[in-house]
Design an enzyme around this catalytic site. Structure first.
Site, mmCIF file in Angstrom:
data_model
loop_
_atom_site.group_PDB
_atom_site.id
_atom_site.type_symbol
_atom_site.label_atom_id
_atom_site.label_comp_id
_atom_site.label_asym_id
_atom_site.label_seq_id
_atom_site.Cartn_x
_atom_site.Cartn_y
_atom_site.Cartn_z
ATOM 1 N N TYR A 11 -5.000 -9.989 9.960
ATOM 2 C CA TYR A 11 -6.000 -9.686 8.929
ATOM 3 C C TYR A 11 -7.373 -10.223 9.338
ATOM 4 C CZ TYR A 11 -2.019 -8.875 5.731
ATOM 5 O OH TYR A 11 -0.881 -8.408 5.140
ATOM 6 N N GLU A 47 0.805 -1.218 0.000
ATOM 7 C CA GLU A 47 0.000 0.000 0.000
ATOM 8 C C GLU A 47 0.839 1.270 0.000
ATOM 9 O OE1 GLU A 47 0.257 -2.321 2.406
ATOM 10 O OE2 GLU A 47 0.296 -1.440 4.404
HETATM 11 ZN ZN LIG Z 1 -2.787 -4.977 3.891
#
Ligand SMILES: [Zn+2]
Length: 603
Positions: A385, A273
């Protein structure tokens, strides 16, 4: 002095670096980097100052105003942290900046490729920025930067930063990196970048190669090699719509540009990212809108991860759990509830599988594990996550979506451009949802091991149907063509993952004969099938696995296939060792470390 982060030598007492001006000379012939870093501290400082480094040779450290040398020493390398650079700043005149010159030919962040074209790119997450330049390599040390990249003029450079200018080298501007005879040699060019927004060091990123671009939206351009750029532009054509969906959910997009860079096949992650310019593996291009999940994920990081950053790797779930949640919300807006539920279903399976992987070391099934002495690359998993996602989804179910959406927007606007820890999040949650701690066992979620009892497998007709078909197949019943005709990659992947490894080799062969999964254009499907087939004992797929492992460096695939080979038989172990010896240089240094640890564990 209390350590601020187990992954840094920073002591918590000295000022942090707030800006760095870098000059970097990339030498493709020797795969090395020569650089200088002008570090500006957040406050003038005297006495000892420590910086993180790894595999860097430090040539000099000086006071940039008086040009007086600053005494320094470099510690023996620690396997996780690297080497501490200890500087002794003069006691009589506190310094607010330091100029350091350094070089490296074994940076763990930087991968040089020579074929088919020269290419170099970085991947700094989570503690590899220190192997590009000396820094306070902790997410709490947000910094702005400028960078001059001196590269061959036949190539171009891109960066997760604003491109300022491409121009000829100027004598003496790089004199602390390398002599002018190199810096200004014919055939060299300088690309100048500026990053005005403060970022955690792990988001520092550049790439150099034959890179061309296509505009695909008002704030999005796709960058890639000439052979893939048009296909990539088609694949990601919906990006602007995705950004707008994200803005509606999470507030304004604060990074101005959202460009996409498609890297060579060796790129170790699905995506990274990096702000203003997301880095992507070409394996996400499959002519299937489901591939956009990775872009949705990296886009979601623009809010959760890049705007609000985890304070340390122990709080990694704040980045990834929130982003997984945000990604699924974006997917739900664009592709509907069923698609989002399928993604949640895959996540649920991954979560269960990861808890199983850590059954001998349950510490790493905690949302907030202890990372003292731990290399984050060794314990990288889906826990932050998917358990993080489950935690947020649990809160959403408790308070209702409208309340949770309001909370999320407030959370983002309150903490943007800050690095925070889990405790700060929990305090903010309790303050904004009074009594929540009486409804949800927050402590069990954050500090407990495994999967809390109030986590939930998603409910969805398509997801349930796929699970039923998978269990029927295990009992010898092949799914009919009419049942799978509508399936795209995500459905197949879920189906294959639900078969797990307890099928007969003959069943794997029959499945492939019917649906040609080993030849799928969708890398996820192909890898899921090869893993299943090899784990079930099918030697027939060794050659296909070898081809794939010599073509791709994405770590998820390497992990799955090297583990399957190493665990299936002695022949598989030997093959895994041979493939790695031949493919090693095609893998990023971080991926090399991951494969080496798999081979040492299983083979
Ligand atoms: Zn990520």
């Amino acid at each position: 002095m209390a350590p601020v982060d187990p992954e840094t030598v920073l002591d918590g007492e000295s000022p942090l670096t707030s800006h760095v001006a870098l000059t970097l000379y990339l030498d493709f012939a020797t795969c090395s980097l020569h650089g200088s870093a002008l570090l500006t501290l957040s406050a003038a400082h005297s006495g000892p100052l420590s910086l993180d480094t790894r595999s860097l040779t430090i040539h000099s450290a000086i006071d940039p105003t008086s040009l007086s040398p600053i005494p320094f020493s470099v510690s023996q390398p620690d396997p996780v942290l690297g080497s501490r650079l200890s500087l002794s700043l003069p006691a009589e005149t506190p310094l607010s900046s330091i100029l350091i010159s350094f070089s490296t030919s074994s940076s763990s962040a930087l991968h040089f490729l020579s074929s088919p074209f020269p290419y170099a790119y970085t991947q700094c997450h989570s503690i590899h920025a220190r192997s590009l330049f000396p820094c306070h390599d902790t997410p709490a040390a947000r910094l702005r930067f400028t960078a001059l990249l001196n590269i061959p003029s036949s190539l171009s450079a891109v960066m997760a930063a604003r491109h300022h200018v491409r121009r000829h080298p100027i004598p003496s501007e790089g004199s602390l990196s390398c002599p002018d005879s190199l810096w200004c040699a014919p055939g060299r060019i300088v690309e100048h970048f500026i990053m005005d927004q403060p970022i955690p060091p792990y988001l520092f990123a550049f790439a150099v190669g034959h890179i061309v671009s296509r505009d695909i939206g008002p704030r999005t351009r796709v960058y890639a090699g000439p052979d893939v750029v048009d296909e990539a532009a088609r694949e990601f054509a919906g990006t602007e719509e995705m950004i707008r969906a994200g803005e509606k959910l999470f507030g304004p997009y604060d990074w101005e540009r959202f460009d996409l860079l498609v890297l060579p096949m060796s790129f170790p992650y699905a995506g990274m990212e990096n702000p203003r310019m997301v880095f992507l593996t070409p394996t996400v291009i499959k002519g299937d809108p489901a591939g956009a999940h990775v872009v949705a994920h990296e886009l979601a990081h623009s809010w959760t991860g890049n705007l609000i950053t985890n304070k340390t790797n122990e709080d990694f779930w704040l980045n990834e759990g929130f982003t997984t949640y945000a990604e699924r919300r974006i997917v739900e807006v664009l592709q509907g509830e069923e698609r989002a539920a399928l993604s949640m279903g895959r996540g649920w399976r991954e979560l269960n599988r990861t808890v199983e992987r850590f059954r001998d070391n349950m510490e790493f099934t905690k949302l907030k594990p202890c990372m003292q002495g731990i290399d984050p690359d060794d314990v990288y998993s889906q826990i932050p996550y998917e358990k993080g996602f489950q935690f947020l989804w649990r809160i959403e179910r408790q308070v209702g979506r409208p309340v949770f959406d309001k909370f999320t927007k407030k959370y983002i606007s309150t903490f943007k451009f800050q690095s925070i820890d889990t405790e700060t999040f929990i305090d903010f949650l309790k303050a904004n949802m009074p009594g929540i701690e009486n409804q949800i066992d927050l402590r069990l979620w954050v500090e407990g091991i495994g999967i809390p009892p109030d986590a939930m497998e998603p409910v969805s007709a398509v997801y349930n149907k796929i699970k039923t078909l998978a269990s029927e197949f295990k009992n010898g019943q092949m799914s009919g063509d009419d049942e799978v005709v509508q399936w795209n990659g995500q459905e197949w992947q879920l189906y294959l993952e639900n078969l797990s490894s307890n099928i007969d080799p003959s069943q794997a062969l029959a499945l492939d004969a019917r649906y040609r999964l080993s030849g799928s254009r969708d890398w996820e499907v192909k890898v899921a099938f090869l893993e299943l087939a090899i784990s079930s004992g099918c030697k027939e797929y060794f050659a296909e696995a070898e081809r794939l492992l010599k073509q791709v460096g994405r770590m998820r695939y390497l992990r799955l296939l090297y583990t399957a080979l190493a665990k299936c038989s002695d022949e598989g172990k030997m093959l895994a060792r041979r493939i790695y010896a031949e493919a090693r240089n095609c893998y990023h240094p971080i991926a090399q470390g991951v494969v080496e640890s798999i081979l040492s564990k299983h083979a």
